[in-house]
Design a protein around this motif. Structure first.
Motif, short mmCIF file in Angstrom:
data_model
loop_
_atom_site.label_atom_id
_atom_site.label_comp_id
_atom_site.label_asym_id
_atom_site.label_seq_id
_atom_site.Cartn_x
_atom_site.Cartn_y
_atom_site.Cartn_z
N VAL A 32 -1.86 -4.48 -10.63
CA VAL A 32 -0.85 -3.59 -10.06
C VAL A 32 0.09 -4.38 -9.15
O VAL A 32 1.32 -4.21 -9.20
N ALA A 33 -0.46 -5.28 -8.35
CA ALA A 33 0.37 -6.09 -7.46
C ALA A 33 1.31 -6.99 -8.25
O ALA A 33 2.49 -7.12 -7.90
N ALA A 34 0.81 -7.61 -9.30
CA ALA A 34 1.64 -8.50 -10.12
C ALA A 34 2.78 -7.73 -10.78
O ALA A 34 3.93 -8.19 -10.81
N LYS A 35 2.49 -6.55 -11.30
CA LYS A 35 3.54 -5.74 -11.94
C LYS A 35 4.56 -5.29 -10.91
O LYS A 35 5.77 -5.36 -11.15
N ALA A 36 4.10 -4.85 -9.75
CA ALA A 36 5.02 -4.42 -8.70
C ALA A 36 5.90 -5.60 -8.26
O ALA A 36 7.10 -5.43 -8.04
N ALA A 37 5.31 -6.78 -8.13
CA ALA A 37 6.09 -7.96 -7.74
C ALA A 37 7.18 -8.25 -8.76
O ALA A 37 8.33 -8.51 -8.39
N ALA A 38 6.84 -8.19 -10.03
CA ALA A 38 7.85 -8.44 -11.08
C ALA A 38 8.95 -7.37 -11.04
O ALA A 38 10.14 -7.70 -11.18
N ASP A 39 8.56 -6.13 -10.85
CA ASP A 39 9.54 -5.04 -10.82
C ASP A 39 10.43 -5.12 -9.57
O ASP A 39 11.62 -4.82 -9.64
N ARG A 63 16.89 1.60 -3.55
CA ARG A 63 16.14 2.82 -3.90
C ARG A 63 15.21 2.55 -5.07
O ARG A 63 14.10 3.08 -5.11
N GLU A 64 15.65 1.73 -6.01
CA GLU A 64 14.78 1.36 -7.12
C GLU A 64 13.56 0.60 -6.60
O GLU A 64 12.44 0.83 -7.06
N ALA A 65 13.77 -0.27 -5.65
CA ALA A 65 12.65 -1.02 -5.07
C ALA A 65 11.66 -0.07 -4.39
O ALA A 65 10.43 -0.23 -4.54
N LEU A 66 12.16 0.89 -3.68
CA LEU A 66 11.28 1.88 -3.05
C LEU A 66 10.50 2.65 -4.11
O LEU A 66 9.30 2.91 -3.95
N ALA A 67 11.15 2.98 -5.22
CA ALA A 67 10.46 3.67 -6.32
C ALA A 67 9.37 2.79 -6.91
O ALA A 67 8.29 3.29 -7.25
N ILE A 71 5.53 3.97 -7.18
CA ILE A 71 4.82 4.03 -8.46
C ILE A 71 3.56 3.18 -8.41
O ILE A 71 2.49 3.61 -8.88
N ALA A 72 3.65 1.99 -7.83
CA ALA A 72 2.46 1.15 -7.70
C ALA A 72 1.41 1.86 -6.84
O ALA A 72 0.22 1.85 -7.17
N LEU A 73 1.85 2.49 -5.77
CA LEU A 73 0.95 3.24 -4.88
C LEU A 73 0.21 4.32 -5.64
O LEU A 73 -0.98 4.57 -5.39
N ALA A 74 0.86 4.95 -6.59
CA ALA A 74 0.24 6.03 -7.36
C ALA A 74 -0.90 5.56 -8.24
O ALA A 74 -1.71 6.37 -8.70
N HIS A 75 -1.01 4.26 -8.45
CA HIS A 75 -2.01 3.72 -9.38
C HIS A 75 -3.20 3.05 -8.71
O HIS A 75 -4.05 2.48 -9.40
#
Length: 138
Positions: A32-39, A63-67, A71-75
């Protein structure tokens, strides 16, 4: 306290917890951290690239970064969720910013940020991205 100070302390705490093995990362946390970092990297690029954009696009990227963080938090659960929740809270001023003129109408409390506030928020996103990338590879 400014956004940068808050996130820097947040990242420092996470690094200490991981280093001291209080926070033992799971494979799921790392993924999850790796995906969030890439996003986050895709949402907010280099300082020069961001500053070349119109304010409305800079705000959209923030705002996209906050999203991405939400989203990562939800997982996740546990410490990574707590870390991401605190990161999202740090970025919440972005939700009250506007890049368009008010044209003498109601703005629902939205305010126009200064160029320095845009830069600070983008730097915060980059700091979070770096921390999440490190968590993803730890």
């Amino acid at each position: 306290m400014d956004m940068w100070t808050v996130v820097d302390e947040l990242v420092g705490e996470a690094e200490r917890l991981i280093r001291d093995r209080v926070w033992v990362l799971t494979p799921g946390d790392r993924a999850v951290a790796a995906k969030a970092a890439a996003d986050l990297d895709a949402a907010v690029r280099t300082s020069q690239a961001q500053q070349a954009l119109p304010e409305v696009d800079r705000l959209a990227h923030l705002r996209e970064a906050l999203a991405v963080v939400a989203i990562a938090l939800a997982h996740v659960h546990g410490r990574l969720a707590w870390f991401l929740g605190a990161a999202a809270t740090t970025l919440t001023p972005v939700l009250h910013w506007r890049a368009l003129p008010d044209e003498d109408g109601p703005t629902f409390g939205a305010v126009a940020p200064t160029p320095a506030q845009y830069t600070e928020a983008e730097d915060v996103v980059r700091r979070l991205q770096s921390a999440l990338a490190a968590i993803g590879t730890a």
